[in-house]
Scaffold this active site. Structure first.
Site, PDB file in Angstrom:
ATOM      1  N   PRO A 134      82.129  44.778  33.670  1.00  0.00           N
ATOM      2  CA  PRO A 134      82.992  45.530  34.580  1.00  0.00           C
ATOM      3  C   PRO A 134      82.818  47.043  34.481  1.00  0.00           C
ATOM      4  O   PRO A 134      82.692  47.603  33.389  1.00  0.00           O
ATOM      5  CB  PRO A 134      84.398  45.101  34.150  1.00  0.00           C
ATOM      6  CG  PRO A 134      84.208  43.720  33.609  1.00  0.00           C
ATOM      7  CD  PRO A 134      82.877  43.761  32.907  1.00  0.00           C
ATOM      8  N   CYS A 135      82.852  47.692  35.652  1.00  0.00           N
ATOM      9  CA  CYS A 135      82.590  49.129  35.714  1.00  0.00           C
ATOM     10  C   CYS A 135      83.834  50.021  35.692  1.00  0.00           C
ATOM     11  O   CYS A 135      83.712  51.212  35.386  1.00  0.00           O
ATOM     12  CB  CYS A 135      81.756  49.461  36.945  1.00  0.00           C
ATOM     13  SG  CYS A 135      82.565  49.093  38.520  1.00  0.00           S
ATOM     14  N   PRO A 136      85.062  49.530  36.021  1.00  0.00           N
ATOM     15  CA  PRO A 136      86.198  50.452  36.059  1.00  0.00           C
ATOM     16  C   PRO A 136      86.414  51.281  34.796  1.00  0.00           C
ATOM     17  O   PRO A 136      86.884  52.427  34.900  1.00  0.00           O
ATOM     18  CB  PRO A 136      87.388  49.511  36.334  1.00  0.00           C
ATOM     19  CG  PRO A 136      86.802  48.402  37.131  1.00  0.00           C
ATOM     20  CD  PRO A 136      85.438  48.189  36.519  1.00  0.00           C
TER      21      PRO A 136
END
EC number: 2.1.1.37
Length: 425
Positions: A84-86
Site C-alpha cells: 500500500p502506498c498511502p
C-alpha cells in the site's frame, strides 16, 4: 531442478503480495513468470485477478498468518508486490510507520523466510522523499544482512508506452551474483503515446463525429490516475489539480462514464467527455488484446485500475530481472555489493554503540549544518525510537527500535486492522 539446467523459456515462479487486480501480475506473466500464489485483501480485486489470469489468490490481510504461509514458498524465483502506498503518498499525511497500511518493512522480513532469488517491490514517488531517507536506509541495510543487494529506481510509466506520467519508486534486490547482471529497463525510444492516441478508437466506437478533433486536442500524456482507497477517493480522476490537468486534455475528470460519446454527443469544446472503465484501463497500460474484465461495480472497478501498477512497466522490469537470474548479458565490473548510502545521519546512529552528539552527527552528514541534521533527526524520530540523553552536559542521541510493522505479534496494527477491516486497503 538445478538452476543451471533451467530453460531460458521456462516460466519462473512468483509469489506476489498485495496483488490488487493484477496490473503487476499481467506484466510479470508477459515477462515469463507464473504465480505460485498471489495474496490480496480486497475480495473483488482478487476475483478480477483470478478470473483473468487463472491465478490462485489467498484473500485477506497479507500479514495474517492464517491467510498464507510464507515458508511454504521458500526458494521461489521472485517475491513481488505493490504494498500500500498511502503511508508514503504526498497526497496523504506521509505517516510512514504510523500508518496501519505500511507493509514495506514487513515484506522485507518475508525475504528472510522465503529466500527468493529476486525481490521486486513498488510504491509511490513519495517514498523517495528526504522524509523517508532513514526508512530506505534501513530497508537496504536489512537486505544486506540477508545477503541481498538492493537498488531503488524512480521510473515513469510514460517512458514505457503508457499514456500517463505515473512515477513509481521501485526496489529490486538479488544476491550479488545475480544483481551484477541486473540492468534497469531503458525507456522506449520515439514519441510518447498520448491520451488521444491511446483512446481514439474508444472515443469513436459509437460514431462520435468529434473523435478525430478530440484526439488532436488530447495530444499529451495524462496525469497519474488516482484510484483512492477505501478511506478516501471514488470514481473520479483525482483531486482538483489532477482534474484541471485532465481538463487541459479535454477530459472531464469529475466522474467515470457508463459509455463513450455517441453520434449525438456534443463537441468536446463545450462538453468534454468522461473516461469509461475501459478507457481508464487503457490509460493504465492494459491493451485490447489483454481482454481484461474487472469485477464489481463501477467505483470498485475504477479503484482497481487506478491503484494498479501499469502492466508494461512491470513487464519491462520483469524481463530485466529474468535476464539477471539467467546471467544474460555482461556482468557489471563492480562485485562489491556495497549498500547505497541514503541517510548518513541514520547510518551513523545505527552503527554506533554509544550516544552521538550533534557535532558528531554534523561530521557524519556531508551537507553539514546543525539545522540540516536536526531536520534529519526529526524525520528519523517519526519511524524510529530516538532517545535523547545528557552526557556530561552535552545532549546526545541514541537510536532505538524501529517503529514499523515487521510481523510482531503485539504490534498495534493488528487491533486497527481487526476493528476497521473494511476500511483497510
Amino acid at each position: 531442478m538445478p538452476e543451471d539446467e533451467r530453460s531460458a523459456e521456462q516460466p519462473l515462479s512468483l509469489v506476489e503480495a498485495c496483488a490488487g487486480a493484477g496490473g503487476q501480475s499481467l506484466g510479470l506473466h508477459k515477462a515469463g513468470f507464473s504465480h505460485s500464489l498471489a495474496i490480496e485483501i480486497d475480495a473483488t480485486a482478487a476475483e478480477t485477478l483470478s478470473s483473468n489470469l487463472g491465478v490462485q489468490v489467498a484473500v485477506g490481510d497479507v500479514a495474517d498468518p492464517s491467510v498464507w504461509t510464507p515458508r511454504s514458498y521458500e526458494g521461489v524465483d521472485l517475491f513481488a508486490g505493490g504494498v500500500p502506498c498511502p503511508p508514503f503518498s504526498a497526497a496523504g499525511k506521509q505517516l510512514g510507520t504510523s500508518d496501519e497500511r505500511d507493509l514495506f518493512a514487513w515484506a522485507i522480513e518475508q525475504v528472510s523466510i522465503i529466500r527468493p532469488r529476486a525481490v521486486m517491490l513498488e510504491n509511490v514517488r513519495g517514498l523517495a522523499a528526504p522524509r523517508f531517507a532513514a526508512y530506505r536506509q534501513r530497508i537496504l541495510d536489512r537486505l544486506d544482512e540477508l545477503g541481498y543487494v538492493g537498488e531503488w529506481k524512480l521510473l515513469h510509466a510514460s517512458d514505457f508506452g503508457v499514456p500517463q506520467l505515473r512515477p513509481r519508486f521501485v526496489l529490486v534486490a538479488m544476491p550479488t551474483s545475480e544483481m551484477r547482471y541486473f540492468y534497469w529497463p531503458e525507456a522506449h525510444r520515439g514519441p510518447r503515446v498520448t491520451v488521444g492516441d491511446a483512446l481514439h478508437d474508444l472515443m469513436a466506437v459509437d460514431g462520435w463525429k468529434h473523435a478525430d478533433a478530440w484526439r488532436d486536442a488530447a495530444s499529451d500524456i495524462g496525469p497519474t490516475l488516482v484510484g483512492g482507497s477505501k478511506k478516501h477517493g471514488g470514481a473520479d480522476l483525482g483531486p482538483t489539480r489532477a482534474k484541471a490537468a485532465w481538463a487541459k486534455l479535454s477530459v472531464d475528470g469529475r466522474g467515470i462514464a457508463d459509455s463513450p460519446p455517441d453520434r449525438r454527443s456534443p463537441s468536446f469544446r463545450t462538453t468534454p467527455p468522461r473516461l469509461t472503465i475501459e478507457m481508464a484501463s487503457r490509460i493504465q497500460g492494459w491493451t485490447p488484446t489483454d481482454d481484461y474484465r474487472f469485477a464489481g461495480r463501477k467505483t470498485s472497478q475504477y479503484r482497481q485500475i487506478g491503484n494498479a501498477f501499469p502492466p508494461p512497466v512491470a513487464e519491462a522490469i520483469g524481463r530485466s530481472i529474468r535476464a539477471a537470474l539467467n546471467h544474460e548479458g555482461t556482468a557489471m565490473i563492480d562485485e562489491s555489493g556495497q549498500v547505497s548510502l541514503h541517510d548518513p545521519v541514520y547510518r551513523a546512529l545505527a552503527q554506533s554503540d554509544r550516544p552521538l552528539s550533534l557535532d558528531e552527527l554534523i561530521g557524519a552528514y556531508n551537507e553539514g549544518s546543525a539545522s540540516a541534521v536536526q531536520q534529519r533527526l526529526a524525520a528519523i524520530g517519526r519511524d524510529f525510537e530516538l532517545h535523547t540523553v545528557d552526557v556530561e552536559g552535552t545532549e546526545r542521541y541514541l537510536l532505538g527500535d524501529f517503529k514499523g510493522f515487521i510481523g510482531q505479534s503485539d504490534h498495534w496494527r493488528h487491533e486497527v486492522v481487526s476493528r476497521f477491516r473494511n476500511r483497510v486497503s
